[in-house]
Design an enzyme around this catalytic site. Structure first.
Site, PDB file in Angstrom:
ATOM      1  N   LYS A  53       0.837  -1.203   0.000  1.00  0.00           N
ATOM      2  CA  LYS A  53       0.000   0.000   0.000  1.00  0.00           C
ATOM      3  C   LYS A  53       0.875   1.258   0.000  1.00  0.00           C
ATOM      4  CE  LYS A  53      -3.828  -2.496   2.071  1.00  0.00           C
ATOM      5  NZ  LYS A  53      -4.667  -2.846   3.245  1.00  0.00           N
ATOM      6  N   GLN A  97      -4.666  -1.705   9.390  1.00  0.00           N
ATOM      7  CA  GLN A  97      -4.669  -3.020   8.745  1.00  0.00           C
ATOM      8  C   GLN A  97      -5.373  -4.055   9.624  1.00  0.00           C
ATOM      9  OE1 GLN A  97      -3.720  -3.554   5.623  1.00  0.00           O
ATOM     10  NE2 GLN A  97      -4.119  -5.742   5.685  1.00  0.00           N
ATOM     11  N   ASP A 120     -11.151   2.878   4.068  1.00  0.00           N
ATOM     12  CA  ASP A 120     -11.515   1.460   4.049  1.00  0.00           C
ATOM     13  C   ASP A 120     -13.034   1.259   3.971  1.00  0.00           C
ATOM     14  OD1 ASP A 120      -9.542  -0.511   4.005  1.00  0.00           O
ATOM     15  OD2 ASP A 120      -8.986  -0.166   6.099  1.00  0.00           O
TER      16      ASP A 120
HETATM   17  N1  GUN Z   1      -7.175  -6.838   5.670  1.00  0.00           N
HETATM   18  C1  GUN Z   1      -7.566  -7.518   4.577  1.00  0.00           C
HETATM   19  N2  GUN Z   1      -8.149  -6.681   3.692  1.00  0.00           N
HETATM   20  C2  GUN Z   1      -8.123  -5.444   4.249  1.00  0.00           C
HETATM   21  C3  GUN Z   1      -8.572  -4.168   3.818  1.00  0.00           C
HETATM   22  O1  GUN Z   1      -9.145  -3.979   2.742  1.00  0.00           O
HETATM   23  N3  GUN Z   1      -8.342  -3.143   4.676  1.00  0.00           N
HETATM   24  C4  GUN Z   1      -7.745  -3.319   5.884  1.00  0.00           C
HETATM   25  N4  GUN Z   1      -7.578  -2.255   6.649  1.00  0.00           N
HETATM   26  N5  GUN Z   1      -7.330  -4.485   6.304  1.00  0.00           N
HETATM   27  C5  GUN Z   1      -7.509  -5.547   5.491  1.00  0.00           C
END
Ligand code: GUN
Length: 293
Positions: A53, A97, A120
């Site tokens: 990311k 995350q 998110d």
């Molecule tokens: N863990 C797995 N997919 C995601 C996501 O799209 N966002 C976040 N913050 N954690 C994740």
């Protein structure tokens, strides 16, 4: 039948190219989109995702901050950081995350994220906007990416029966909401671990979305001939022949279903690359919306 392989790398690259132009325009107007990515603990898969990311931000010209906090970080310390990021004008998007270590109450943390920075789409205010079809809200990146793939390949959803296997707040539920929205007009069934005759139900799907996190669970008897299969799974399974000792497989047994479906997202290279592209898109959207205020 040889299915169409839905190329997520290509569609993600197209999305990113569009964003690069937008970001250049925003910067020329004095606004640099900014994303803060917060990781608590040392989960290896999460470390990879967070790294990807931050790297994507650098590639697109988005300002980013990476906060890698120790596993012992308390709820209070994490919430304090969130408040600091809420108040930071350089930051338009905040992502924690998932999953955090077990002593962290994830829902409580998310409630502390300013909904305008919740790229998110996990905050209840954004969940509500998705259900209300209010497009000022943020939609979780993975289901948003799945919809982008269907659109990029001209796969119609209106009047189709979509079955979504999985009811998570990250993928299953928002995916079902997007598919049933007035924009997509699908008829949607959400299936899960307690669904009776899961293979039989899935065989009624024109569009089958697998988001359960169980390696290669979807077999040939789940798929109606000609169906479109969207595989959201990213599962590590042991494989001594690979340098890392594991390989990545989806929730769909690709070899078993490839001869009956009309199109399918491969793993890797299908849905996966879209998640980060849509996170970048949500960050740019957050920047635009915060500029207005
Ligand atoms: N863990 C797995 N997919 C995601 C996501 O799209 N966002 C976040 N913050 N954690 C994740």
């Amino acid at each position: 039948m040889t299915p169409v392989l839905i190329d997520g790398k290509k569609v993600a690259a197209d999305v990113r190219a569009r964003l690069v132009k937008e970001i250049e325009e925003l910067k020329a107007a004095g606004h640099t989109p900014g994303l803060a990515v917060v990781l608590v603990g040392e989960d290896p898969a999460s470390q990879v995702y967070v790294g990807s990311k931050v790297k994507a931000c650098a590639e697109l010209g988005i300002y980013s901050q990476k906060w890698a906090l120790p596993a012992e970080t308390t709820q209070e310390e994490l919430v304090e950081l969130i408040h600091q990021l809420n108040a930071d004008d350089r930051i338009h998007g905040i992502l924690v995350q998932s999953p955090p270590p077990p002593h962290i109450d994830e829902e409580a943390v998310i409630l502390n994220i300013d909904p305008r920075k919740d790229v998110d789409g996990f905050h209840p205010a954004n969940v509500a906007k998705l259900v209300l079809e209010d497009e000022t809200g943020f939609v979780p990146c993975t289901p948003l990416g799945c919809m982008e793939l269907l659109a990029a390949y001209g796969i119609p959803t209106a009047g189709k029966h979509a079955v979504v296997i999985g009811r998570s707040m990250i993928v299953g539920k928002p995916m079902a909401n997007l598919l049933v929205s007035k924009k997509a007009n699908a008829t949607v069934t959400i299936a899960h671990s307690r669904t009776a005759d899961l293979p039989g139900l899935c065989r009624t799907a024109d569009i089958l979305v697998a988001a359960v996190g169980r390696p290669e669970m979807v077999k040939a008897d789940y798929v109606k001939p000609g169906a479109v299969v969207v595989d959201v799974g990213i599962n590590r399974i042991e494989d001594a022949t690979r340098p890392r000792g594991y390989r990545i497989v989806g929730d769909v047994d690709f070899e078993a279903v490839k001869d009956s479906c009309s199109a399918i997202t491969p793993v890797p290279g299908g849905v996966g690359p879209m998640t980060i592209a849509m996170l970048m898109a949500n960050t740019v959207k957050a920047c635009r919306q915060q500029m207005k205020h």
